[in-house]
Enzyme design. Structure first.
Site: not given
Length: 474
Positions: A172, A246, A280, A377
C-alpha cells in the site's frame, strides 16, 4: 483519463473511485488517475497473497534470485524514464529522482543475491546422538505501507527482502505518489513472479487501516508518521502480529570550531535542503560552537539565499517544490511558530511565486533546545541554528529530542569524532558527511521514537522477513 488499476491476484482490477495524481511543480497538470482501494479490495489482495504464499515459500533460492534480478535490471535500464516520472509526481529534481530509481534497482539486485545466501546453523547438541539445526523460514503474508517522499526506493527496500525470503506481499503506497508505485508494480508483475505473490492496493488511510487490521496478515512494515506508527504498534501488539516501524527524525548536525568551514557548509546545505528537506534523515537542527558560529552563520545565510528553487525538471533548479499544498502550509505554519516563540528568521521561509508549491529554504535562529522548532519534525527545507559553548554542550543539545534516527558532526578532531560516534543517541552517525544519504547495502534505522523493530536494508533486513525454527534430529 484511463484509471491505473490495482494489482490483485495477478490481475489489474479497477476500483469504483479514482484519485488524480498532481504535479507539485504545476498542480494544473494531472499525471494520471489511479485506483483508490477500499477495504473489500484489500481483502481480495490479502486472500490472493495467502493463497500464493505457500508455493512461493517453497520456491528455490535460484527462482527468487531470477525474479529479483530481473526486476532490478529493468529498473536500472529505465532509470531516466522512471526518474522523470518520480520528479513529476513528488517534486525531487531530476538528478535526485534518477539517483533514487538507481538505488531501487540496486536494492533488488542486492536482495537477489541475499536470496541465495539465506543460511542457518548446525549446532552440536548437549545430548549424545542428537543433531540440532536452526533454519529461517518465510513469515507468510506481509503488508507494506510506504510514504510519499521516496516513492520507489522505500518500497524497494521493503518489497525486495520480503520476496527474497519467500513471503507474499500486499503493498500500500502513499496516496500522494501512486505513479512510481504503479510503475514498480507493473515491472514486478512481468518479472515471472507467480500470481498473487505480489499485490498492489493504492489508496489512502482507509486502505492502510484495512491492511493493518486484516486477520490474515502476518506482519506489517510501515514507514511514516510517529502518530500512525503508534496506532499500528498498538494493533499489532494486541493481535500478536510482527511489526516494523520507521517514524522520522529531528536530526542534528554538530559543527565544531575546528571544522573545515566549506565541508560544514556543504554538509548543512545538502542535509537540510536537498530533496526539499523532505527526508526523515534531514539535518533539521544545525548546532554550532561559539568560536566558529558568526562566520558559519554568515556563510550559511549566503549559501541558502543563493539556492535556486523551481520546477523539478528545470535543469537550473537545485530545490524543487514541496509535495503538496498541505505540506506547504505546514512549512509556513512552522515558520510562524518559530518566530512567535522567539526565533529569528535569517533566510527564506516564504511561499514563492509560480504555479507550483514553491517554498524558499529557511534558517531560523533559536538557541533554546526546547523550542517547538527544535523538537518537532517538520519535513520541509527548514533548519534551526543553535549556538552552543563547546562540544559537551553540543552533545547534550544533539540528544535532546525524542527522536534518534541520524546525527552528524563536522570536525577535524579524531577525539571528538570518536566521542560523538559513541555518545550520539541515533541509529546512524555521520562524520564530515550529511546526515541524509545512506548506502543501500547496510542497515537503516534509528533509536528512541524514530524506529521500532529490526533494521531495514542490508543483511539485517532478513531478521524481520523471516522466522526462526529449531530442528532436533535423533
Amino acid at each position: 483519463m484511463k484509471q491505473q488499476a490495482n494489482l490483485i491476484g495477478g490481475e489489474w482490477k479497477a476500483s469504483d473511485v479514482s484519485r488524480a495524481n498532481l504535479n507539485p511543480s504545476n498542480p494544473q497538470e494531472i499525471i494520471g488517475e489511479f485506483a483508490d482501494a477500499d477495504a473489500s479490495q484489500v481483502d481480495l489482495a490479502v486472500q490472493a497473497a495467502r493463497q500464493a504464499a505457500p508455493a512461493w515459500a517453497r520456491a528455490t533460492p535460484q527462482q527468487r534470485f531470477d525474479v529479483l534480478d530481473t526486476i532490478g535490471s529493468e529498473i536500472l535500464a529505465r532509470k531516466t524514464e522512471l526518474g522523470t516520472l518520480l520528479a513529476r509526481e513528488e517534486g525531487k529534481i531530476l538528478a535526485e529522482a534518477i539517483g533514487e530509481v538507481s538505488r531501487a534497482g540496486m536494492i533488488f539486485k542486492y536482495f537477489a543475491g541475499e536470496a541465495v545466501r539465506i543460511g542457518g546453523l548446525a549446532i552440536s547438541s548437549v545430548r549424545a546422538h542428537m543433531d540440532v539445526v536452526v533454519s529461517r523460514e518465510a513469515v507468510g503474508v506481509v503488508g507494506l505501507i510506504t510514504p510519499w517522499n521516496f516513492p520507489i526506493a522505500i518500497p524497494a527496500w521493503k518489497i525486495a527482502p520480503a520476496l527474497a525470503c519467500g513471503n507474499a506481499v500486499v503493498f500500500k503506497p502513499a496516496e500522494l505518489t501512486p505513479a512510481s508505485a504503479w510503475a514498480l508494480a507493473e515491472i514486478i508483475h512481468r518479472s515471472g513472479l507467480p500470481a498473487g505473490v505480489f499485490n498492489l492496493v493504492m489508496g489512502d488511510g482507509i486502505a492502510g487501516r484495512a491492511l493493518v487490521e486484516h486477520p490474515s496478515v502476518d506482519a506489517i512494515s510501515f514507514t511514516g508518521s510517529a502518530a500512525t506508527g503508534k496506532l499500528i504498534a498498538q494493533h499489532c501488539a494486541t493481535h500478536m502480529k510482527k511489526f516494523q516501524l520507521e517514524m522520522g527524525g529531528k536530526n542534528p548536525l554538530l559543527v565544531l570550531d575546528d571544522a573545515d568551514l566549506q565541508v560544514a557548509l556543504d554538509c548543512t546545505v545538502n542535509g537540510a535542503f536537498y530533496s526539499t528537506g523532505q527526508r526523515c534523515t534531514a539535518s533539521s537542527r544545525t548546532i554550532v560552537t561559539e568560536g566558529i558560529y558568526a562566520q558559519f552563520r554568515e556563510a550559511l545565510i549566503a549559501r541558502t539565499a543563493a539556492l535556486q528553487v523551481g520546477a523539478a525538471l528545470d535543469p537550473k533548479t537545485q530545490i524543487g517544490p514541496v509535495v503538496d499544498e498541505r505540506q506547504l502550509c505546514k512549512n509556513l505554519d512552522y515558520i510562524n511558530i518559530g518566530t512567535t516563540e522567539g526565533g529569528s528568521l535569517l533566510a527564506g521561509g516564504k511561499r514563492l511565486s509560480g504555479d507550483g508549491y514553491f517554498f524558499s529554504p529557511a534558517i531560523v535562529e533559536n538557541h533554546d533546545p526546547s523550542a517547538r522548532l527544535n523538537q518537532e519534525e517538520i519535513f520541509g527545507p527548514i533548519t534551526t541554528l543553535i549556538k552552543v559553548k563547546d562540544f559537551e554542550q553540543g552533545m547534550v543539545v544533539a540528544n535532546s529530542t525524542p527522536f534518534g534516527l541520524s546525527g552528524g558532526i563536522c570536525t577535524t578532531s579524531l577525539k571528538h569524532a570518536s566521542q560523538f560516534r559513541r555518545e550520539m543517541q541515533a541509529g546512524m552517525v555521520m562524520v564530515n558527511a550529511p546526515t541524509a544519504g545512506v548506502d543501500y547495502h547496510v542497515p537503516f534505522g534509528g533509536s528512541k521514537a524514530s524506529s521500532f523493530g529490526p533494521r531495514e536494508q542490508g543483511g539485517m533486513a532478513m531478521e524481520f522477513y523471516t522466522k526462526v525454527k529449531t530442528h532436533y534430529l535423533a
